[in-house]
Design a protein around this motif. Structure first.
Motif, PDB file in Angstrom:
ATOM      1  N   ALA A 134       1.228 -10.205   4.023  1.00  6.32           N
ATOM      2  CA  ALA A 134       0.723  -9.082   3.221  1.00  6.32           C
ATOM      3  C   ALA A 134      -0.784  -8.929   3.395  1.00  6.32           C
ATOM      4  O   ALA A 134      -1.292  -7.803   3.482  1.00  6.32           O
ATOM      5  N   HIS A 135      -1.508 -10.053   3.477  1.00  2.00           N
ATOM      6  CA  HIS A 135      -2.956  -9.974   3.690  1.00  2.00           C
ATOM      7  C   HIS A 135      -3.276  -9.335   5.038  1.00  2.00           C
ATOM      8  O   HIS A 135      -4.188  -8.506   5.136  1.00  2.00           O
ATOM      9  N   SER A 136      -2.537  -9.704   6.076  1.00  2.00           N
ATOM     10  CA  SER A 136      -2.797  -9.110   7.397  1.00  2.00           C
ATOM     11  C   SER A 136      -2.461  -7.621   7.390  1.00  2.00           C
ATOM     12  O   SER A 136      -3.166  -6.814   7.998  1.00  2.00           O
ATOM     13  N   GLU A 137      -1.394  -7.242   6.685  1.00  2.00           N
ATOM     14  CA  GLU A 137      -1.038  -5.823   6.603  1.00  2.00           C
ATOM     15  C   GLU A 137      -2.100  -5.043   5.828  1.00  2.00           C
ATOM     16  O   GLU A 137      -2.466  -3.932   6.215  1.00  2.00           O
ATOM     17  N   VAL A 138      -2.622  -5.642   4.764  1.00  2.00           N
ATOM     18  CA  VAL A 138      -3.668  -4.979   3.981  1.00  2.00           C
ATOM     19  C   VAL A 138      -4.918  -4.787   4.832  1.00  2.00           C
ATOM     20  O   VAL A 138      -5.539  -3.717   4.814  1.00  2.00           O
ATOM     21  N   SER A 139      -5.310  -5.805   5.598  1.00  2.00           N
ATOM     22  CA  SER A 139      -6.508  -5.669   6.432  1.00  2.00           C
ATOM     23  C   SER A 139      -6.309  -4.604   7.514  1.00  2.00           C
ATOM     24  O   SER A 139      -7.234  -3.846   7.816  1.00  2.00           O
ATOM     25  N   ALA A 140      -5.101  -4.522   8.076  1.00  2.56           N
ATOM     26  CA  ALA A 140      -4.840  -3.479   9.069  1.00  2.56           C
ATOM     27  C   ALA A 140      -4.905  -2.091   8.434  1.00  2.56           C
ATOM     28  O   ALA A 140      -5.456  -1.145   9.013  1.00  2.56           O
ATOM     29  N   LEU A 141      -4.354  -1.963   7.234  1.00  8.13           N
ATOM     30  CA  LEU A 141      -4.402  -0.674   6.545  1.00  8.13           C
ATOM     31  C   LEU A 141      -5.827  -0.299   6.139  1.00  8.13           C
ATOM     32  O   LEU A 141      -6.199   0.883   6.170  1.00  8.13           O
ATOM     33  N   GLN A 142      -6.632  -1.288   5.770  1.00  4.49           N
ATOM     34  CA  GLN A 142      -8.030  -0.998   5.451  1.00  4.49           C
ATOM     35  C   GLN A 142      -8.789  -0.520   6.687  1.00  4.49           C
ATOM     36  O   GLN A 142      -9.602   0.409   6.598  1.00  4.49           O
ATOM     37  N   ALA A 143      -8.500  -1.118   7.835  1.00  8.91           N
ATOM     38  CA  ALA A 143      -9.147  -0.666   9.073  1.00  8.91           C
ATOM     39  C   ALA A 143      -8.722   0.765   9.403  1.00  8.91           C
ATOM     40  O   ALA A 143      -9.547   1.593   9.806  1.00  8.91           O
ATOM     41  N   THR A 144      -7.445   1.076   9.209  1.00  8.28           N
ATOM     42  CA  THR A 144      -6.965   2.434   9.450  1.00  8.28           C
ATOM     43  C   THR A 144      -7.629   3.419   8.491  1.00  8.28           C
ATOM     44  O   THR A 144      -8.020   4.524   8.883  1.00  8.28           O
ATOM     45  N   THR A 145      -7.765   3.019   7.241  1.00  8.84           N
ATOM     46  CA  THR A 145      -8.406   3.885   6.248  1.00  8.84           C
ATOM     47  C   THR A 145      -9.848   4.158   6.631  1.00  8.84           C
ATOM     48  O   THR A 145     -10.316   5.299   6.529  1.00  8.84           O
ATOM     49  N   GLN A 146     -10.569   3.137   7.079  1.00 11.63           N
ATOM     50  CA  GLN A 146     -11.957   3.333   7.486  1.00 11.63           C
ATOM     51  C   GLN A 146     -12.049   4.266   8.692  1.00 11.63           C
ATOM     52  O   GLN A 146     -12.915   5.130   8.750  1.00 11.63           O
ATOM     53  N   ALA A 147     -11.128   4.094   9.660  1.00 10.22           N
ATOM     54  CA  ALA A 147     -11.139   4.960  10.839  1.00 10.22           C
ATOM     55  C   ALA A 147     -10.850   6.408  10.436  1.00 10.22           C
ATOM     56  O   ALA A 147     -11.486   7.351  10.932  1.00 10.22           O
ATOM     57  N   LEU A 148      -9.892   6.599   9.538  1.00  9.61           N
ATOM     58  CA  LEU A 148      -9.568   7.958   9.098  1.00  9.61           C
ATOM     59  C   LEU A 148     -10.705   8.579   8.287  1.00  9.61           C
ATOM     60  O   LEU A 148     -10.951   9.787   8.373  1.00  9.61           O
TER      61      LEU A 148
END
Length: 150
Positions: A68-82
């Protein structure tokens, strides 16, 4: 060496018998004392099994937490890119690039439209294509077959 081992064994047996006699009246060999010992062993075994199960569950939950932590970090990176992409799309530079892609110009720009220059080599006259014969239609039974079994 063997006499020393025999003495140690006899001393251990004597101590265990005295402990059993003191702990369980009746010499330590009554049915009730054996039942109590068996219940204590079963109780300790149940606690051990429960502990092992809790450790297995804890390890499984730790793995899920790490995923879940790795998924959250990936989603945060996607959010920053968007968010960066959205900021660019709202800027004047993105609007101008979009307008240029459509072929629009700004006031004051000089538009150059290239013209076709006739070539010096004469082109051969176009030839008329020869019509190819139409294919023969399939037999009627094949058309029915394809209609029911496509």
């Amino acid at each position: 060496m063997t006499t020393r081992l025999r003495r140690s064994w006899a001393m251990l047996r004597g101590r265990s018998r005295r402990w059993l006699a003191a702990t369980f009246p009746g010499g330590g060999r009554t049915v009730i004392s054996l039942a109590v010992i068996a219940l204590l062993i079963l109780f300790a075994g149940g606690i051990a099994v429960n502990l092992v199960n809790q450790l297995i569950i804890a390890r499984h939950l730790e793995r899920e937490l790490a995923a879940a932590h790795s998924e959250v970090s990936a989603l945060q990176a996607t959010t920053q890119a968007l968010a960066a992409r959205l900021e660019y799309e709202r800027s004047d530079a993105a609007t101008e690039a979009w307008a240029r892609d459509l072929g629009l110009v700004r006031d004051g720009d000089i538009v150059i439209v290239p013209e076709r220059v006739p070539s010096a080599i004469p082109q051969p006259p176009p030839t008329t294509p020869v019509p190819s014969p139409l294919p023969t239609p399939p037999p009627n039974w094949q058309r029915w077959w394809h209609a029911f079994f496509p």
